[in-house]
Design an enzyme around this catalytic site. Structure first.
Site, short mmCIF file in Angstrom:
data_model
loop_
_atom_site.label_atom_id
_atom_site.label_comp_id
_atom_site.label_asym_id
_atom_site.label_seq_id
_atom_site.Cartn_x
_atom_site.Cartn_y
_atom_site.Cartn_z
N ASN A 159 0.81 -1.22 0.00
CA ASN A 159 0.00 0.00 0.00
C ASN A 159 0.84 1.27 0.00
O ASN A 159 0.32 2.36 -0.25
CB ASN A 159 -0.99 0.00 1.17
CG ASN A 159 -2.12 -0.98 0.92
OD1 ASN A 159 -2.24 -1.52 -0.18
ND2 ASN A 159 -2.94 -1.23 1.92
N CYS A 164 -16.18 -2.73 -4.33
CA CYS A 164 -15.52 -4.04 -4.31
C CYS A 164 -16.10 -4.83 -3.15
O CYS A 164 -17.03 -4.37 -2.48
CB CYS A 164 -14.01 -3.90 -4.23
SG CYS A 164 -13.46 -3.30 -2.64
N ARG A 224 -16.88 2.09 -1.56
CA ARG A 224 -15.62 2.76 -1.85
C ARG A 224 -15.74 3.93 -2.84
O ARG A 224 -15.19 3.89 -3.96
CB ARG A 224 -14.59 1.73 -2.32
CG ARG A 224 -14.51 0.57 -1.34
CD ARG A 224 -13.31 -0.26 -1.50
NE ARG A 224 -12.08 0.42 -1.15
CZ ARG A 224 -10.89 -0.13 -1.26
NH1 ARG A 224 -10.77 -1.33 -1.73
NH2 ARG A 224 -9.81 0.54 -0.93
N ARG A 231 -2.76 -10.98 -4.27
CA ARG A 231 -2.71 -9.54 -4.56
C ARG A 231 -1.88 -8.80 -3.51
O ARG A 231 -1.35 -7.74 -3.79
CB ARG A 231 -4.13 -8.94 -4.57
CG ARG A 231 -4.93 -9.32 -5.79
CD ARG A 231 -6.24 -8.56 -5.81
NE ARG A 231 -6.05 -7.20 -5.35
CZ ARG A 231 -6.81 -6.58 -4.46
NH1 ARG A 231 -7.85 -7.17 -3.95
NH2 ARG A 231 -6.55 -5.35 -4.09
#
Ligand code: EPU
Length: 441
Positions: free
Chosen positions: A23, A118, A123, A410
Protein backbone atom coordinates in the site's frame (compact mmCIF):
# COMPACT_ATOMS: atom_id res chain seq x y z
CA UNK A 1 -7.73 -21.45 -10.03
CA UNK A 2 -5.18 -21.83 -7.25
CA UNK A 3 -6.27 -23.23 -3.91
CA UNK A 4 -4.46 -23.81 -0.62
CA UNK A 5 -4.57 -27.12 1.18
CA UNK A 6 -3.60 -26.49 4.79
CA UNK A 7 -2.85 -29.15 7.40
CA UNK A 8 -3.54 -27.47 10.72
CA UNK A 9 -1.93 -27.86 14.09
CA UNK A 10 1.71 -27.08 13.24
CA UNK A 11 3.53 -24.66 15.50
CA UNK A 12 5.47 -21.91 13.71
CA UNK A 13 9.04 -21.29 14.76
CA UNK A 14 11.88 -19.44 13.06
CA UNK A 15 12.57 -16.13 11.45
CA UNK A 16 10.95 -14.18 8.58
CA UNK A 17 11.71 -10.83 6.96
CA UNK A 18 8.80 -8.44 6.41
CA UNK A 19 8.59 -7.35 2.76
CA UNK A 20 8.17 -3.85 1.36
CA UNK A 21 4.65 -2.46 1.70
CA UNK A 22 2.11 -2.95 -1.10
CA UNK A 23 0.00 0.00 0.00
CA UNK A 24 3.03 2.28 0.07
CA UNK A 25 4.54 0.95 -3.17
CA UNK A 26 1.36 1.58 -5.21
CA UNK A 27 1.15 5.38 -4.64
CA UNK A 28 4.98 5.58 -4.68
CA UNK A 29 5.10 4.05 -8.17
CA UNK A 30 2.70 6.67 -9.60
CA UNK A 31 5.01 9.46 -8.39
CA UNK A 32 7.15 8.55 -11.42
CA UNK A 33 4.51 10.36 -13.54
CA UNK A 34 5.52 13.66 -11.93
CA UNK A 35 8.98 13.90 -13.52
CA UNK A 36 10.76 13.03 -16.76
CA UNK A 37 13.74 11.66 -14.83
CA UNK A 38 14.04 8.08 -13.53
CA UNK A 39 12.48 7.17 -10.18
CA UNK A 40 13.91 4.08 -8.48
CA UNK A 41 12.13 2.15 -5.74
CA UNK A 42 13.82 -0.58 -3.71
CA UNK A 43 12.21 -3.45 -1.79
CA UNK A 44 9.11 -3.47 -3.98
CA UNK A 45 7.11 -6.66 -3.30
CA UNK A 46 6.39 -8.98 -6.23
CA UNK A 47 2.57 -8.93 -6.20
CA UNK A 48 -0.26 -9.00 -8.73
CA UNK A 49 -1.30 -5.42 -7.78
CA UNK A 50 2.24 -4.12 -8.32
CA UNK A 51 2.48 -5.82 -11.73
CA UNK A 52 -0.89 -4.27 -12.67
CA UNK A 53 0.32 -0.84 -11.60
CA UNK A 54 3.52 -1.19 -13.66
CA UNK A 55 1.34 -2.22 -16.64
CA UNK A 56 -0.90 0.82 -16.13
CA UNK A 57 2.12 3.13 -15.89
CA UNK A 58 3.46 1.53 -19.09
CA UNK A 59 0.21 2.50 -20.85
CA UNK A 60 0.64 6.02 -19.48
CA UNK A 61 4.07 6.29 -21.13
CA UNK A 62 6.20 5.36 -18.14
CA UNK A 63 8.79 2.77 -19.11
CA UNK A 64 10.32 0.21 -16.76
CA UNK A 65 14.11 0.23 -16.95
CA UNK A 66 15.64 -3.17 -16.23
CA UNK A 67 17.68 -3.42 -13.03
CA UNK A 68 19.68 -6.46 -11.82
CA UNK A 69 17.91 -6.58 -8.45
CA UNK A 70 14.39 -8.14 -8.82
CA UNK A 71 12.94 -6.07 -5.96
CA UNK A 72 14.19 -2.79 -7.45
CA UNK A 73 11.99 -0.97 -9.97
CA UNK A 74 13.12 2.00 -12.04
CA UNK A 75 10.48 3.88 -14.01
CA UNK A 76 10.94 6.76 -16.43
CA UNK A 77 8.41 8.68 -18.50
CA UNK A 78 9.24 8.47 -22.22
CA UNK A 79 5.91 9.54 -23.69
CA UNK A 80 3.57 12.01 -21.98
CA UNK A 81 0.80 11.92 -24.59
CA UNK A 82 -1.27 8.99 -23.25
CA UNK A 83 -3.20 10.03 -20.11
CA UNK A 84 -6.07 7.51 -20.09
CA UNK A 85 -6.24 4.88 -17.32
CA UNK A 86 -8.65 2.42 -18.93
CA UNK A 87 -11.47 0.52 -17.23
CA UNK A 88 -9.79 -2.80 -18.07
CA UNK A 89 -6.97 -2.06 -15.64
CA UNK A 90 -8.82 0.08 -13.09
CA UNK A 91 -11.41 -2.64 -12.49
CA UNK A 92 -8.64 -5.09 -11.54
CA UNK A 93 -6.99 -2.61 -9.19
CA UNK A 94 -8.74 0.31 -7.48
CA UNK A 95 -5.39 1.92 -6.57
CA UNK A 96 -5.23 3.04 -10.24
CA UNK A 97 -7.15 6.11 -9.01
CA UNK A 98 -3.80 7.29 -7.56
CA UNK A 99 -2.66 8.17 -11.08
CA UNK A 100 -5.31 10.92 -11.32
CA UNK A 101 -3.50 13.60 -9.26
CA UNK A 102 0.00 13.11 -10.72
CA UNK A 103 -1.29 13.01 -14.34
CA UNK A 104 -3.32 16.16 -13.83
CA UNK A 105 -0.49 18.01 -12.11
CA UNK A 106 2.17 17.16 -14.68
CA UNK A 107 0.19 16.95 -17.94
CA UNK A 108 -2.74 19.24 -17.18
CA UNK A 109 -5.15 16.49 -18.27
CA UNK A 110 -6.19 13.06 -17.01
CA UNK A 111 -8.82 10.51 -17.89
CA UNK A 112 -9.17 7.75 -15.31
CA UNK A 113 -11.92 5.17 -15.30
CA UNK A 114 -14.09 5.59 -12.19
CA UNK A 115 -13.40 2.63 -9.85
CA UNK A 116 -16.50 0.67 -8.85
CA UNK A 117 -17.22 -0.86 -5.44
CA UNK A 118 -15.52 -4.04 -4.31
CA UNK A 119 -16.19 -6.91 -1.92
CA UNK A 120 -15.32 -4.79 1.12
CA UNK A 121 -17.83 -2.01 0.38
CA UNK A 122 -18.89 0.83 -1.89
CA UNK A 123 -15.62 2.76 -1.85
CA UNK A 124 -16.54 6.18 -3.31
CA UNK A 125 -13.88 8.63 -4.58
CA UNK A 126 -15.79 11.87 -3.86
CA UNK A 127 -13.07 13.13 -1.49
CA UNK A 128 -10.35 12.66 -4.15
CA UNK A 129 -12.44 14.73 -6.55
CA UNK A 130 -13.31 17.35 -3.94
CA UNK A 131 -9.59 17.84 -3.20
CA UNK A 132 -8.55 18.10 -6.85
CA UNK A 133 -11.43 20.50 -7.62
CA UNK A 134 -10.24 22.70 -4.75
CA UNK A 135 -6.88 22.86 -6.58
CA UNK A 136 -8.76 24.31 -9.55
CA UNK A 137 -9.33 21.15 -11.60
CA UNK A 138 -12.33 21.05 -13.89
CA UNK A 139 -13.74 17.52 -13.46
CA UNK A 140 -16.55 15.82 -15.37
CA UNK A 141 -17.74 12.23 -15.75
CA UNK A 142 -17.83 10.86 -19.29
CA UNK A 143 -18.59 7.25 -20.25
CA UNK A 144 -17.65 5.99 -16.79
CA UNK A 145 -14.37 7.94 -16.86
CA UNK A 146 -13.32 10.82 -14.62
CA UNK A 147 -12.10 13.50 -17.03
CA UNK A 148 -10.01 16.17 -15.31
CA UNK A 149 -8.37 19.31 -16.69
CA UNK A 150 -6.19 21.94 -15.07
CA UNK A 151 -7.16 25.38 -16.42
CA UNK A 152 -4.19 26.87 -18.34
CA UNK A 153 -2.35 23.59 -17.65
CA UNK A 154 -1.51 24.15 -13.98
CA UNK A 155 -3.23 23.57 -10.64
CA UNK A 156 -3.32 26.27 -7.96
CA UNK A 157 -2.57 25.81 -4.27
CA UNK A 158 -5.57 25.96 -1.93
CA UNK A 159 -6.80 25.16 1.58
CA UNK A 160 -8.57 21.80 1.43
CA UNK A 161 -10.63 19.91 4.00
CA UNK A 162 -10.37 16.20 3.24
CA UNK A 163 -12.47 14.74 6.07
CA UNK A 164 -15.37 12.42 5.26
CA UNK A 165 -17.97 10.33 7.04
CA UNK A 166 -15.44 7.62 7.98
CA UNK A 167 -12.44 9.88 8.65
CA UNK A 168 -10.00 10.83 5.94
CA UNK A 169 -8.93 8.97 2.84
CA UNK A 170 -5.51 7.40 2.37
CA UNK A 171 -5.25 7.30 -1.43
CA UNK A 172 -7.22 10.57 -1.65
CA UNK A 173 -4.59 12.26 0.53
CA UNK A 174 -1.79 10.77 -1.62
CA UNK A 175 -3.57 11.99 -4.76
CA UNK A 176 -4.11 15.57 -3.60
CA UNK A 177 -0.69 15.83 -1.91
CA UNK A 178 1.18 14.67 -5.01
CA UNK A 179 -0.91 16.91 -7.29
CA UNK A 180 -0.20 19.93 -5.07
CA UNK A 181 3.59 19.47 -5.36
CA UNK A 182 3.50 21.04 -8.86
CA UNK A 183 0.70 23.57 -8.21
CA UNK A 184 1.34 27.31 -7.92
CA UNK A 185 1.50 28.59 -4.33
CA UNK A 186 0.81 26.80 -1.07
CA UNK A 187 -1.66 23.99 -0.38
CA UNK A 188 -2.86 23.02 3.08
CA UNK A 189 -4.63 19.68 3.45
CA UNK A 190 -6.66 19.64 6.65
CA UNK A 191 -7.97 16.29 7.95
CA UNK A 192 -5.34 14.48 5.91
CA UNK A 193 -4.86 10.72 6.38
CA UNK A 194 -2.08 10.08 8.94
CA UNK A 195 -1.17 6.59 7.69
CA UNK A 196 2.57 5.77 7.58
CA UNK A 197 2.22 5.12 3.83
CA UNK A 198 1.43 8.84 3.39
CA UNK A 199 4.68 9.68 5.18
CA UNK A 200 6.52 7.31 2.84
CA UNK A 201 5.02 9.00 -0.24
CA UNK A 202 5.87 12.47 1.14
CA UNK A 203 9.46 11.32 1.80
CA UNK A 204 9.89 10.22 -1.82
CA UNK A 205 8.28 13.43 -3.14
CA UNK A 206 10.59 15.55 -0.97
CA UNK A 207 13.58 13.59 -2.32
CA UNK A 208 12.31 14.49 -5.79
CA UNK A 209 12.41 18.19 -4.83
CA UNK A 210 8.89 18.73 -3.43
CA UNK A 211 8.37 20.88 -0.33
CA UNK A 212 6.00 18.97 1.94
CA UNK A 213 5.77 19.30 5.72
CA UNK A 214 3.42 17.73 8.24
CA UNK A 215 2.90 14.34 6.55
CA UNK A 216 1.79 11.84 9.21
CA UNK A 217 -0.29 14.54 10.95
CA UNK A 218 -3.82 15.71 10.01
CA UNK A 219 -2.45 18.96 8.50
CA UNK A 220 -0.08 18.70 5.54
CA UNK A 221 1.44 21.79 3.93
CA UNK A 222 2.80 21.69 0.40
CA UNK A 223 4.66 24.55 -1.23
CA UNK A 224 4.36 24.10 -4.98
CA UNK A 225 7.53 23.90 -7.10
CA UNK A 226 8.02 24.25 -10.87
CA UNK A 227 9.53 20.84 -11.47
CA UNK A 228 10.45 17.59 -9.76
CA UNK A 229 13.54 15.43 -10.33
CA UNK A 230 14.18 11.71 -10.27
CA UNK A 231 15.08 10.05 -6.94
CA UNK A 232 15.78 6.74 -5.21
CA UNK A 233 13.73 5.45 -2.28
CA UNK A 234 13.41 2.28 -0.20
CA UNK A 235 9.74 1.30 0.28
CA UNK A 236 8.68 1.11 3.95
CA UNK A 237 8.06 -2.41 5.35
CA UNK A 238 4.51 -3.72 5.13
CA UNK A 239 2.80 -3.15 8.49
CA UNK A 240 -0.19 -5.32 7.50
CA UNK A 241 2.02 -8.23 6.48
CA UNK A 242 3.90 -7.81 9.77
CA UNK A 243 0.63 -7.83 11.76
CA UNK A 244 -0.56 -10.91 9.84
CA UNK A 245 2.67 -12.77 10.65
CA UNK A 246 2.30 -11.81 14.32
CA UNK A 247 -1.15 -13.42 14.28
CA UNK A 248 0.33 -16.48 12.54
CA UNK A 249 2.82 -16.91 15.38
CA UNK A 250 0.12 -16.42 18.01
CA UNK A 251 -2.60 -18.63 16.52
CA UNK A 252 -0.17 -21.56 16.21
CA UNK A 253 1.21 -20.95 19.71
CA UNK A 254 4.50 -20.38 17.96
CA UNK A 255 7.69 -18.38 18.37
CA UNK A 256 8.60 -16.15 15.41
CA UNK A 257 11.29 -13.55 14.90
CA UNK A 258 10.30 -10.83 12.43
CA UNK A 259 13.00 -8.77 10.76
CA UNK A 260 12.39 -5.41 9.07
CA UNK A 261 9.27 -5.00 11.22
CA UNK A 262 7.64 -1.52 11.36
CA UNK A 263 6.70 -1.77 15.05
CA UNK A 264 6.24 1.99 15.31
CA UNK A 265 3.34 1.77 12.85
CA UNK A 266 1.66 -1.10 14.74
CA UNK A 267 1.02 0.30 18.19
CA UNK A 268 -2.77 -0.23 18.20
CA UNK A 269 -2.42 -3.81 16.96
CA UNK A 270 0.32 -4.51 19.47
CA UNK A 271 -1.92 -3.27 22.28
CA UNK A 272 -4.69 -5.73 21.28
CA UNK A 273 -2.14 -8.54 21.01
CA UNK A 274 -0.87 -7.74 24.47
CA UNK A 275 -4.42 -7.91 25.90
CA UNK A 276 -4.83 -11.28 24.18
CA UNK A 277 -1.62 -12.59 25.79
CA UNK A 278 0.65 -12.27 22.75
CA UNK A 279 4.06 -10.79 23.49
CA UNK A 280 5.88 -8.75 20.88
CA UNK A 281 9.32 -7.83 22.15
CA UNK A 282 11.88 -5.75 20.35
CA UNK A 283 15.29 -7.42 20.08
CA UNK A 284 18.29 -5.15 20.45
CA UNK A 285 17.87 -1.41 20.83
CA UNK A 286 18.59 1.80 18.98
CA UNK A 287 17.28 0.46 15.70
CA UNK A 288 15.02 2.45 13.35
CA UNK A 289 11.57 1.93 14.96
CA UNK A 290 10.13 1.33 11.48
CA UNK A 291 12.67 -1.47 10.80
CA UNK A 292 13.04 -3.44 14.01
CA UNK A 293 13.72 -7.07 14.72
CA UNK A 294 11.13 -8.41 17.13
CA UNK A 295 10.12 -11.71 18.64
CA UNK A 296 6.51 -12.86 18.88
CA UNK A 297 5.53 -15.45 21.49
CA UNK A 298 2.29 -16.10 23.30
CA UNK A 299 0.76 -17.50 26.44
CA UNK A 300 -0.75 -20.97 26.21
CA UNK A 301 -4.32 -19.71 26.53
CA UNK A 302 -5.34 -16.63 24.50
CA UNK A 303 -7.42 -14.01 26.28
CA UNK A 304 -10.35 -12.14 24.69
CA UNK A 305 -9.97 -8.53 23.50
CA UNK A 306 -12.01 -5.64 22.13
CA UNK A 307 -11.11 -3.33 19.29
CA UNK A 308 -12.63 -0.89 16.82
CA UNK A 309 -11.01 -0.27 13.46
CA UNK A 310 -10.17 3.37 12.81
CA UNK A 311 -7.93 5.47 10.64
CA UNK A 312 -4.26 5.46 11.74
CA UNK A 313 -3.04 5.53 14.50
CA UNK A 314 -6.16 3.51 15.41
CA UNK A 315 -6.49 -0.22 14.78
CA UNK A 316 -6.15 -0.88 11.00
CA UNK A 317 -9.13 -2.29 9.11
CA UNK A 318 -6.64 -4.32 7.06
CA UNK A 319 -5.91 -6.46 10.15
CA UNK A 320 -9.51 -6.93 11.30
CA UNK A 321 -10.08 -10.35 9.67
CA UNK A 322 -6.75 -11.76 10.86
CA UNK A 323 -7.39 -10.66 14.45
CA UNK A 324 -10.89 -12.07 14.29
CA UNK A 325 -9.43 -15.43 13.29
CA UNK A 326 -7.04 -15.23 16.23
CA UNK A 327 -9.72 -14.30 18.76
CA UNK A 328 -11.98 -17.19 17.73
CA UNK A 329 -9.67 -19.27 19.94
CA UNK A 330 -9.58 -16.94 22.95
CA UNK A 331 -10.93 -18.01 26.31
CA UNK A 332 -14.00 -15.71 26.45
CA UNK A 333 -15.94 -13.15 24.40
CA UNK A 334 -14.23 -10.58 22.18
CA UNK A 335 -15.93 -7.61 20.50
CA UNK A 336 -14.83 -6.29 17.12
CA UNK A 337 -16.30 -3.15 15.53
CA UNK A 338 -15.48 -2.10 11.96
CA UNK A 339 -15.64 1.69 11.49
CA UNK A 340 -13.70 2.10 8.23
CA UNK A 341 -15.52 -0.37 5.96
CA UNK A 342 -18.65 -1.36 7.95
CA UNK A 343 -19.48 -4.20 5.51
CA UNK A 344 -16.04 -5.82 5.60
CA UNK A 345 -17.21 -9.09 7.16
CA UNK A 346 -17.27 -11.70 4.37
CA UNK A 347 -14.91 -13.87 6.41
CA UNK A 348 -17.49 -14.22 9.23
CA UNK A 349 -19.56 -16.88 7.44
CA UNK A 350 -16.42 -18.75 6.33
CA UNK A 351 -14.86 -18.79 9.82
CA UNK A 352 -18.20 -20.06 11.15
CA UNK A 353 -17.89 -23.04 8.78
CA UNK A 354 -14.74 -23.94 10.70
CA UNK A 355 -16.53 -23.93 14.05
CA UNK A 356 -16.03 -20.30 15.12
CA UNK A 357 -18.88 -18.79 17.16
CA UNK A 358 -19.53 -15.37 15.67
CA UNK A 359 -22.53 -13.13 16.14
CA UNK A 360 -22.73 -10.11 13.83
CA UNK A 361 -24.93 -7.11 14.50
CA UNK A 362 -24.37 -4.35 11.96
CA UNK A 363 -20.75 -3.26 12.11
CA UNK A 364 -20.00 -5.26 15.28
CA UNK A 365 -19.12 -8.92 15.70
CA UNK A 366 -19.12 -10.72 19.03
CA UNK A 367 -16.56 -13.51 18.94
CA UNK A 368 -17.31 -16.26 21.44
CA UNK A 369 -14.06 -18.09 21.85
CA UNK A 370 -14.09 -21.84 21.12
CA UNK A 371 -11.61 -24.53 22.18
CA UNK A 372 -10.81 -25.59 18.65
CA UNK A 373 -11.47 -24.85 14.98
CA UNK A 374 -12.08 -27.71 12.59
CA UNK A 375 -10.70 -27.78 9.04
CA UNK A 376 -13.23 -27.22 6.22
CA UNK A 377 -13.39 -26.03 2.61
CA UNK A 378 -13.76 -22.21 2.65
CA UNK A 379 -13.84 -19.44 0.09
CA UNK A 380 -11.55 -16.41 0.02
CA UNK A 381 -13.49 -13.23 -0.80
CA UNK A 382 -11.00 -10.40 -0.45
CA UNK A 383 -7.36 -10.04 0.31
CA UNK A 384 -7.41 -9.69 4.11
CA UNK A 385 -10.34 -12.07 4.62
CA UNK A 386 -8.24 -14.68 2.80
CA UNK A 387 -5.36 -14.08 5.19
CA UNK A 388 -7.76 -14.60 8.12
CA UNK A 389 -8.85 -17.95 6.66
CA UNK A 390 -5.26 -19.11 6.15
CA UNK A 391 -4.52 -18.28 9.79
CA UNK A 392 -7.61 -20.17 10.94
CA UNK A 393 -6.60 -23.13 8.76
CA UNK A 394 -3.15 -23.27 10.35
CA UNK A 395 -4.71 -23.54 13.81
CA UNK A 396 -7.60 -25.87 12.90
CA UNK A 397 -7.76 -29.58 13.46
CA UNK A 398 -7.46 -31.45 10.16
CA UNK A 399 -7.42 -30.10 6.62
CA UNK A 400 -8.64 -26.69 5.45
CA UNK A 401 -9.04 -25.91 1.77
CA UNK A 402 -9.00 -22.20 0.92
CA UNK A 403 -10.42 -21.58 -2.56
CA UNK A 404 -9.63 -18.52 -4.73
CA UNK A 405 -6.29 -17.61 -3.24
CA UNK A 406 -5.75 -15.15 -6.09
CA UNK A 407 -7.20 -12.60 -3.65
CA UNK A 408 -4.37 -13.40 -1.24
CA UNK A 409 -1.74 -13.19 -3.99
CA UNK A 410 -2.71 -9.54 -4.56
CA UNK A 411 -1.14 -8.58 -1.24
CA UNK A 412 1.11 -11.33 0.15
CA UNK A 413 4.18 -12.47 -1.75
CA UNK A 414 4.52 -16.28 -1.74
CA UNK A 415 2.83 -16.45 1.66
CA UNK A 416 2.63 -20.25 1.65
CA UNK A 417 6.37 -20.68 0.96
CA UNK A 418 7.28 -18.29 3.72
CA UNK A 419 4.93 -19.86 6.26
CA UNK A 420 6.12 -23.37 5.29
CA UNK A 421 9.71 -22.24 5.86
CA UNK A 422 8.82 -21.71 9.53
CA UNK A 423 6.86 -24.91 10.01
CA UNK A 424 3.40 -24.57 8.40
CA UNK A 425 1.97 -27.18 6.06
CA UNK A 426 0.35 -25.37 3.11
CA UNK A 427 0.22 -26.73 -0.45
CA UNK A 428 -0.82 -24.65 -3.46
CA UNK A 429 -2.79 -26.80 -5.89
CA UNK A 430 -4.94 -26.17 -8.93
CA UNK A 431 -8.55 -26.58 -7.81
CA UNK A 432 -9.14 -28.96 -10.75
CA UNK A 433 -7.11 -31.49 -8.73
CA UNK A 434 -9.78 -31.12 -6.02
CA UNK A 435 -12.75 -31.30 -8.36
CA UNK A 436 -13.16 -27.53 -9.05
CA UNK A 437 -13.99 -24.43 -7.04
CA UNK A 438 -17.43 -23.96 -5.45
CA UNK A 439 -19.63 -21.65 -7.53
CA UNK A 440 -20.93 -18.29 -6.41
CA UNK A 441 -24.54 -17.17 -6.53
N1 EPU B 1 -14.09 7.24 1.45
C1 EPU B 1 -15.07 8.12 1.06
N2 EPU B 1 -14.82 8.93 -0.01
C2 EPU B 1 -13.64 8.91 -0.68
C3 EPU B 1 -12.64 8.02 -0.27
C4 EPU B 1 -12.90 7.18 0.81
O1 EPU B 1 -16.15 8.17 1.63
O2 EPU B 1 -13.47 9.67 -1.64
C5 EPU B 1 -14.34 6.36 2.61
C6 EPU B 1 -14.24 4.87 2.24
O3 EPU B 1 -15.44 4.37 1.73
C7 EPU B 1 -13.84 4.27 3.58
C8 EPU B 1 -12.93 5.35 4.19
O4 EPU B 1 -13.29 6.56 3.53
O5 EPU B 1 -14.98 4.12 4.38
C9 EPU B 1 -11.46 5.10 4.05
O6 EPU B 1 -11.13 4.79 2.69
P1 EPU B 1 -9.74 5.19 2.06
O7 EPU B 1 -9.95 6.13 0.93
O8 EPU B 1 -8.80 5.63 3.13
O9 EPU B 1 -9.25 3.81 1.44
P2 EPU B 1 -8.27 3.68 0.21
O10 EPU B 1 -7.28 4.76 0.25
O11 EPU B 1 -9.04 3.46 -1.04
C10 EPU B 1 -6.43 2.27 1.41
C11 EPU B 1 -5.84 0.89 1.27
C12 EPU B 1 -6.86 -0.14 1.76
C13 EPU B 1 -7.19 0.18 3.23
C14 EPU B 1 -7.74 1.60 3.32
C15 EPU B 1 -8.03 2.06 4.75
C16 EPU B 1 -4.37 1.03 -0.64
C17 EPU B 1 -4.05 0.60 -2.01
N3 EPU B 1 -5.52 0.60 -0.12
O12 EPU B 1 -7.58 2.29 0.54
O13 EPU B 1 -6.18 -1.39 1.73
O14 EPU B 1 -8.15 -0.72 3.71
O15 EPU B 1 -6.78 2.53 2.75
O16 EPU B 1 -6.91 1.96 5.52
O17 EPU B 1 -3.59 1.71 -0.01
C18 EPU B 1 -5.96 -3.72 1.55
O18 EPU B 1 -4.75 -3.57 1.45
O19 EPU B 1 -6.50 -4.84 1.74
C19 EPU B 1 -6.84 -2.55 1.44
C20 EPU B 1 -8.13 -2.64 1.15
Amino acid sequence: MDTFVIEGGRRLSGSLRVNGSKNAALPLLVCSLLTDQPVTLKDVPDLADIRNMVRLLGELGCERITTPEPTTLTLKVHDATQSHARYDIVRTMRASISALGPLLARRGYARVSMPGGCSIGERPVDLHLRGLRALGADITLNGGDIVARAPRGRLQGAKIFLGGQFGSTVLGTANVMSAATLATGTTIIESAACEPEIVDVANLLNRMGARITGAGSPRITIQGVDRLNGAEHVVMPDRIEAGTLMCAAAITNGDLVLENCPLDALMAAREVLSTAGVHVSEMGSGADPMRTTCRVTCERVLRPAEFTTQPHPGFPTDLQAQFMALLTLADGNSIITERVFPERFLHVAELSRMGAHLLRQGATVVVQGVRKLVGAPVMASDLRASAGLVLAGMAAQGTTIVHRVYHLDRGYEKLEDRLCAVGASIRRVDDKELGGSPTEG
